[in-house]
Scaffold this motif. Structure first.
Motif, PDB file in Angstrom:
ATOM      1  N   PHE A   1      78.130  30.520 103.466  1.00  0.00           N
ATOM      2  CA  PHE A   1      79.003  31.477 104.115  1.00  0.00           C
ATOM      3  C   PHE A   1      79.489  32.508 103.098  1.00  0.00           C
ATOM      4  O   PHE A   1      79.401  33.718 103.324  1.00  0.00           O
ATOM      5  CB  PHE A   1      80.180  30.725 104.733  1.00  0.00           C
ATOM      6  CG  PHE A   1      81.219  31.593 105.343  1.00  0.00           C
ATOM      7  CD1 PHE A   1      80.991  32.189 106.562  1.00  0.00           C
ATOM      8  CD2 PHE A   1      82.423  31.800 104.710  1.00  0.00           C
ATOM      9  CE1 PHE A   1      81.947  33.006 107.126  1.00  0.00           C
ATOM     10  CE2 PHE A   1      83.384  32.601 105.262  1.00  0.00           C
ATOM     11  CZ  PHE A   1      83.149  33.212 106.471  1.00  0.00           C
TER      12      PHE A   1
ATOM     13  N   LEU B   1      77.198  46.504 105.005  1.00  0.00           N
ATOM     14  CA  LEU B   1      78.665  46.454 104.991  1.00  0.00           C
ATOM     15  C   LEU B   1      79.192  46.696 103.578  1.00  0.00           C
ATOM     16  O   LEU B   1      80.122  47.486 103.383  1.00  0.00           O
ATOM     17  CB  LEU B   1      79.148  45.107 105.523  1.00  0.00           C
ATOM     18  CG  LEU B   1      80.657  44.999 105.670  1.00  0.00           C
ATOM     19  CD1 LEU B   1      81.146  45.937 106.736  1.00  0.00           C
ATOM     20  CD2 LEU B   1      81.070  43.589 105.999  1.00  0.00           C
ATOM     21  N   VAL B   2      78.570  46.050 102.592  1.00  0.00           N
ATOM     22  CA  VAL B   2      78.991  46.272 101.209  1.00  0.00           C
ATOM     23  C   VAL B   2      78.831  47.744 100.847  1.00  0.00           C
ATOM     24  O   VAL B   2      79.706  48.355 100.227  1.00  0.00           O
ATOM     25  CB  VAL B   2      78.172  45.384 100.248  1.00  0.00           C
ATOM     26  CG1 VAL B   2      78.493  45.733  98.813  1.00  0.00           C
ATOM     27  CG2 VAL B   2      78.473  43.925 100.489  1.00  0.00           C
TER      28      VAL B   2
ATOM     29  N   VAL C   1      81.843  50.223  99.594  1.00  0.00           N
ATOM     30  CA  VAL C   1      81.807  50.927  98.317  1.00  0.00           C
ATOM     31  C   VAL C   1      81.790  52.435  98.548  1.00  0.00           C
ATOM     32  O   VAL C   1      82.381  53.201  97.793  1.00  0.00           O
ATOM     33  CB  VAL C   1      80.594  50.481  97.480  1.00  0.00           C
ATOM     34  CG1 VAL C   1      80.442  51.332  96.243  1.00  0.00           C
ATOM     35  CG2 VAL C   1      80.755  49.034  97.079  1.00  0.00           C
TER      36      VAL C   1
ATOM     37  N   ALA D   1      81.979  40.658 108.045  1.00  0.00           N
ATOM     38  CA  ALA D   1      80.633  40.309 107.583  1.00  0.00           C
ATOM     39  C   ALA D   1      80.143  39.050 108.291  1.00  0.00           C
ATOM     40  O   ALA D   1      79.007  38.996 108.775  1.00  0.00           O
ATOM     41  CB  ALA D   1      80.636  40.093 106.076  1.00  0.00           C
ATOM     42  N   ALA D   2      81.038  38.045 108.367  1.00  0.00           N
ATOM     43  CA  ALA D   2      80.629  36.783 108.983  1.00  0.00           C
ATOM     44  C   ALA D   2      80.285  36.986 110.448  1.00  0.00           C
ATOM     45  O   ALA D   2      79.301  36.440 110.951  1.00  0.00           O
ATOM     46  CB  ALA D   2      81.750  35.751 108.835  1.00  0.00           C
TER      47      ALA D   2
ATOM     48  N   ALA E   1      87.342  42.087 105.701  1.00  0.00           N
ATOM     49  CA  ALA E   1      85.939  42.397 105.417  1.00  0.00           C
ATOM     50  C   ALA E   1      85.075  41.151 105.550  1.00  0.00           C
ATOM     51  O   ALA E   1      83.960  41.207 106.092  1.00  0.00           O
ATOM     52  CB  ALA E   1      85.811  42.990 104.021  1.00  0.00           C
ATOM     53  N   ALA E   2      85.607  40.006 105.073  1.00  0.00           N
ATOM     54  CA  ALA E   2      84.843  38.759 105.153  1.00  0.00           C
ATOM     55  C   ALA E   2      84.608  38.365 106.604  1.00  0.00           C
ATOM     56  O   ALA E   2      83.511  37.960 106.986  1.00  0.00           O
ATOM     57  CB  ALA E   2      85.580  37.652 104.412  1.00  0.00           C
TER      58      ALA E   2
ATOM     59  N   VAL F   1      76.844  38.752 110.742  1.00  0.00           N
ATOM     60  CA  VAL F   1      75.737  37.832 110.466  1.00  0.00           C
ATOM     61  C   VAL F   1      75.598  36.825 111.610  1.00  0.00           C
ATOM     62  O   VAL F   1      74.485  36.518 112.052  1.00  0.00           O
ATOM     63  CB  VAL F   1      75.956  37.126 109.115  1.00  0.00           C
ATOM     64  CG1 VAL F   1      74.916  36.043 108.906  1.00  0.00           C
ATOM     65  CG2 VAL F   1      75.891  38.119 107.985  1.00  0.00           C
TER      66      VAL F   1
ATOM     67  N   ALA G   1      77.191  35.315 101.865  1.00  0.00           N
ATOM     68  CA  ALA G   1      76.935  36.465 102.736  1.00  0.00           C
ATOM     69  C   ALA G   1      78.114  37.432 102.777  1.00  0.00           C
ATOM     70  O   ALA G   1      78.031  38.455 103.429  1.00  0.00           O
ATOM     71  CB  ALA G   1      76.613  35.989 104.146  1.00  0.00           C
ATOM     72  N   LEU G   2      79.207  37.104 102.095  1.00  0.00           N
ATOM     73  CA  LEU G   2      80.401  37.954 102.191  1.00  0.00           C
ATOM     74  C   LEU G   2      80.338  39.116 101.196  1.00  0.00           C
ATOM     75  O   LEU G   2      79.644  39.032 100.198  1.00  0.00           O
ATOM     76  CB  LEU G   2      81.651  37.118 101.903  1.00  0.00           C
ATOM     77  CG  LEU G   2      81.905  35.981 102.875  1.00  0.00           C
ATOM     78  CD1 LEU G   2      83.205  35.297 102.518  1.00  0.00           C
ATOM     79  CD2 LEU G   2      81.960  36.506 104.292  1.00  0.00           C
ATOM     80  N   PRO G   3      81.082  40.183 101.479  1.00  0.00           N
ATOM     81  CA  PRO G   3      81.141  41.298 100.525  1.00  0.00           C
ATOM     82  C   PRO G   3      82.032  40.944  99.340  1.00  0.00           C
ATOM     83  O   PRO G   3      83.189  41.336  99.269  1.00  0.00           O
ATOM     84  CB  PRO G   3      81.729  42.446 101.353  1.00  0.00           C
ATOM     85  CG  PRO G   3      82.434  41.808 102.477  1.00  0.00           C
ATOM     86  CD  PRO G   3      81.795  40.482 102.727  1.00  0.00           C
TER      87      PRO G   3
ATOM     88  N   LEU H   1      73.464  50.455  94.708  1.00  0.00           N
ATOM     89  CA  LEU H   1      74.849  50.715  95.086  1.00  0.00           C
ATOM     90  C   LEU H   1      75.508  51.727  94.148  1.00  0.00           C
ATOM     91  O   LEU H   1      76.440  52.425  94.546  1.00  0.00           O
ATOM     92  CB  LEU H   1      75.614  49.393  95.035  1.00  0.00           C
ATOM     93  CG  LEU H   1      76.776  49.250  95.986  1.00  0.00           C
ATOM     94  CD1 LEU H   1      76.325  49.506  97.393  1.00  0.00           C
ATOM     95  CD2 LEU H   1      77.346  47.866  95.865  1.00  0.00           C
TER      96      LEU H   1
ATOM     97  N   ALA I   1      74.510  42.493 105.824  1.00  0.00           N
ATOM     98  CA  ALA I   1      75.514  42.209 104.795  1.00  0.00           C
ATOM     99  C   ALA I   1      75.503  43.307 103.737  1.00  0.00           C
ATOM    100  O   ALA I   1      76.564  43.793 103.313  1.00  0.00           O
ATOM    101  CB  ALA I   1      75.248  40.844 104.162  1.00  0.00           C
TER     102      ALA I   1
END
Lengths: 289, 287
Positions: free
Chosen positions: A133, B222-223, B227, B265-266, B261-262, B269, A136-138, B135, B219
């Motif tokens: 988990f 999103l990053v 940024v 993202a979750a 943000a987490a 996905v 996959a996070l930023p 990035l 993912a």
């Protein structure tokens, strides 16, 4: 194709010239890729890259695009030549101090934790979903926090890198430690091998292909983490610092020069890890061509 | 189902360690304050004070949870303090970029599989590009497009498209090549045209690979968007919340934005994972 080039000329001579270069090189490539010789494989991508650079240069020159928007490759090359000492100092700060130290600590910790939790199926069942988990996070988002905790210098960048590389390597290493089959483990048991003997002689070597998979993913993450963390505050040296500082002065050639160095460093880092992989896992089917 | 208990244990352990770390890291400030006021702090007071600071070094989990709750439900969603507003700004750019990036990636993959010149020219660069910290160019794209007068959602979407593009190309090429020679020969004996063998064999066979790379791509998207929100000077979006939090030492705000943000993202996905299960089930590929 001739029609397209003609249309290009009708609109603008410069556009026509660029279309001609593009189709000319494409014809060469199309011809070369028909041949089955192994060197075509190497030379075709090179020709493609050179074509792109040439088109870029032509676009920047012929259309007189301002250096503030898109500098030509020759400008960038000149900038690299001029500012080698600055680029070298930035490289040392960001790559060697920030990314590489964080990479070593993070990967080392991940491997150690993987070996530890390997003994407990309970911990594995708990940690693996969490690790997957988190992977996959930023995670780059923790950069401002690390900068607050560890200060502006390279320590905070290394901390970001440690956290970024930890989970992908952990997940891969745990999978790798499971990669031996029952027959092999039974064989070790019939030799009355201790836990450590079977770990070092069987399971760690068997885990190497998986481990290197994670290590290769982590190379890119390390460089990204180190550069992005510098966007949140850094001493007056470093690739991320240089990029943000030059944006303020609209020094685009310098930014491109830094990006070129970052690209080179990233590929070289990946290549080095891949080379070590080749030496370590020479026995694996994927390495035998 | 049987891994629920271990996962809960691990999560509980993380929260416990977090609380201990918060007490330990925030204690210095409490002791300094107490020494300045000339009073002694007992351990119980110390614990209470470390967990309720305005700007702690490490906010305690309940502070972050409160910050997150306030941000999500505490105000109108149009407010500039609302995390829903900022998350939407980030999400819209991510989705726009991801849609274009993955569509372009799939198209290029089809081209690579069917055209040998394209394969030899482009594929090595697509693979090499995965080892490059792309990035790093995000701030430059934003600023250059800004100077050209392009602002708002488009520059961020370009970055997120760019980041999702290469994983999708590489995964999709692998997927489209996954049918083996026997299967391709079978279609040839049936005199299937290229279009038919694409629609009936290559495309269905590529689906598991496509979804795996879509997960990586979203993912990365999103990053990239987060940024991309940094150099515009903290206007809107989760990235700007991170940046303004770090400017003003608002640690709770940083952590809340980080968790938002987490969660984003979750869920992205998970959404793709759900679409994957549904598709593979309909195709009879589910395991």
């Amino acid at each position: 194709m001739a029609v397209l080039t003609g249309a290009g000329f009708a609109v603008d001579v410069r556009l026509g010239l660029m279309a001609m270069v593009w189709f000319g090189f494409w014809l060469i490539n199309a011809g070369l890729s028909e041949s089955r010789s192994p060197w075509a494989r190497r030379i075709v991508p090179l020709i493609f890259g050179v074509t792109l650079l040439l088109l870029w240069e032509m676009a920047a020159r012929l259309f007189g695009i301002s250096r503030v928007i898109l500098p030509a490759p020759s400008d960038i090359w000149a900038q690299i030549g001029q500012s080698l000492p600055i680029l070298w100092a930035d490289f040392l700060q960001t790559f060697i101090k920030g990314a590489l130290s964080g990479y070593l600590i993070g990967c080392g910790a991940a491997v150690a934790v993987a070996v530890l939790i390997d003994r407990s199926p309970f911990l594995q069942r708990g940690l693996l979903p969490v690790g997957n988990f988190v992977a996959a996070l930023p995670i780059v988002g923790i950069a401002p926090i690390m900068v607050m905790w560890f200060g502006f210098d390279w320590h905070s960048k290394a901390a970001v890198v440690v956290i970024m590389v930890f989970f992908p390597v952990l997940v891969n290493m745990v999978a790798g430690l499971k990669a031996t089959d029952a027959m092999q483990r039974d064989l070790m048991a019939t030799y009355s091998a201790s836990y450590w003997q079977s770990l070092f002689k069987l399971r760690l070597p068997a885990a190497m292909p998986f481990l290197f998979n994670g290590l290769k993913i982590a190379t890119t993450l390390a460089l990204i983490g180190a550069i992005v963390a510098e966007f949140f505050g850094s001493p007056i040296v470093g690739m991320g610092f240089r990029i943000t500082a030059e944006i303020g002065r609209l020094g685009l050639p310098m930014i491109w020069a830094e990006i070129a160095v970052a690209a080179l460093a990233g590929s070289a880092f990946y290549g080095a890890v891949a080379l070590i992989e080749k030496r370590v896992t020479f026995w694996h089917p994927s390495q035998r061509h | 189902m049987r891994s629920i208990l271990p996962i809960l244990t691990v999560l509980l352990a993380i929260v416990g360690i977090w609380y201990l770390a918060a007490i330990w890291m925030n204690a210095t400030w409490v002791r300094d304050q107490a020494a300045r006021d000339g009073r002694e702090v007992a351990f119980s007071e110390l614990v209470v004070e470390t967990l309720g600071q305005e700007r702690p070094v490490l906010p305690a989990p309940h502070q972050v949870a409160k910050g997150l709750y306030d941000g999500l439900f505490g105000q109108k969603v149009t407010s500039k303090r609302s995390l829903v507003y900022h998350a939407w700004v980030t999400l819209s750019a991510t989705l726009l970029g991801f849609a274009f990036g993955s569509a372009a990636g799939i198209l290029l993959a089809v081209g690579i599989v069917y055209n040998r010149a394209m394969d030899l020219s482009v594929m090595p660069w697509a693979i090499a590009s995965q080892t490059i910290p792309i990035l790093a160019i995000a701030p430059m794209i934003i600023v250059v497009l800004n100077s050209l007068g392009v602002t708002g959602i488009v520059p961020k979407a370009i970055i997120s498209a760019y980041l999702s593009f290469f994983p999708v190309v590489v995964g999709m090429v692998k997927g489209l090549r996954s049918p083996d020679a026997m299967q391709l020969d079978l279609l040839r004996t049936w005199n299937a045209s290229d279009v038919q063998s694409f629609a009936k064999l290559r495309l269905p066979a590529s689906m598991p690979y496509l979804f795996a790379s879509l997960k990586v791509g979203v993912a990365a998207s999103l990053v990239g968007t987060i940024v991309g929100e940094l150099p515009t000077g903290a206007v809107a979006g989760l990235g700007s919340r991170l940046l303004s939090g770090s400017y003003y030492g608002q640690t709770v705000q940083i952590w809340a934005a980080l968790f938002a943000a987490a969660i984003l993202a979750a869920s992205l996905v998970a959404l793709i994972g759900w679409a994957e299960r549904l598709t593979l089930k309909r195709m009879g590929l589910a395991r």
